[in-house]
Design a protein around this motif. Sequence first.
Motif, PDB file in Angstrom:
ATOM      1  N   TRP A   1      27.508  45.044  36.703  1.00 52.73           N
ATOM      2  CA  TRP A   1      28.378  45.308  35.600  1.00 52.73           C
ATOM      3  C   TRP A   1      29.096  44.176  34.618  1.00 52.73           C
ATOM      4  CZ3 TRP A   1      29.937  50.170  38.521  1.00 52.73           C
ATOM      5  CH2 TRP A   1      28.939  51.035  39.152  1.00 52.73           C
ATOM      6  N   ASN A   2      29.568  43.084  34.666  1.00 53.36           N
ATOM      7  CA  ASN A   2      30.676  42.416  34.978  1.00 53.36           C
ATOM      8  C   ASN A   2      29.961  41.211  33.379  1.00 53.36           C
ATOM      9  OD1 ASN A   2      33.631  41.687  34.177  1.00 53.36           O
ATOM     10  ND2 ASN A   2      33.808  40.095  35.092  1.00 53.36           N
TER      11      ASN A   2
ATOM     12  N   ILE B   1      29.519  45.620  40.883  1.00 60.72           N
ATOM     13  CA  ILE B   1      30.815  45.539  40.417  1.00 60.72           C
ATOM     14  C   ILE B   1      31.244  44.129  39.123  1.00 60.72           C
ATOM     15  CG2 ILE B   1      32.757  45.972  40.147  1.00 60.72           C
ATOM     16  CD1 ILE B   1      31.868  48.195  41.904  1.00 60.72           C
TER      17      ILE B   1
ATOM     18  N   GLU C   1      27.676  46.148  47.096  1.00 61.99           N
ATOM     19  CA  GLU C   1      28.544  47.141  45.969  1.00 61.99           C
ATOM     20  C   GLU C   1      29.472  46.071  45.117  1.00 61.99           C
ATOM     21  OE1 GLU C   1      28.862  51.285  48.115  1.00 61.99           O
ATOM     22  OE2 GLU C   1      30.233  49.994  48.599  1.00 61.99           O
ATOM     23  N   ARG C   2      30.444  44.784  46.275  1.00 59.34           N
ATOM     24  CA  ARG C   2      31.587  43.953  45.213  1.00 59.34           C
ATOM     25  C   ARG C   2      30.203  43.434  44.695  1.00 59.34           C
ATOM     26  NH1 ARG C   2      36.090  42.112  45.862  1.00 59.34           N
ATOM     27  NH2 ARG C   2      36.152  39.519  45.877  1.00 59.34           N
TER      28      ARG C   2
END
Length: 113
Positions: free
Chosen positions: A52-53, A48, A44-45
């Motif tokens: 996603w970044n 994100i 998950e980290r």
Amino acid sequence: MRDPSFFKEAAYEHAAKFLEVMSWMARAAAEESVHRITLLSQSERDLILTRWNDTAREVPAGTLPGLFEAQVARTPDAVAVVFEGTELNYAGSSKLSGAEVSAGPAGGDAVCS
């Protein structure tokens, strides 16, 4: 529409994460900081912070005014700005921006640098 079992799986994953945090809190010493709780799994980290970044994009060479003028030349009649129901096309906005630049800021105008 998603398979209803997807939501059940997501709910189970959420409940498992909640129980993991509650278990950590039950084992933690009173003086231990809450910021030590890991709420995200490594995947998950990574999702994100990395996927996603990922905002890398090809950026055309040139200055912003030059790129704007090129857009004016390509599509002078296309809508460039809409404000409170009023539309301004690229040709009109180009003339306005030129007039604004030559006039300079007025007293009390906010100027960003």
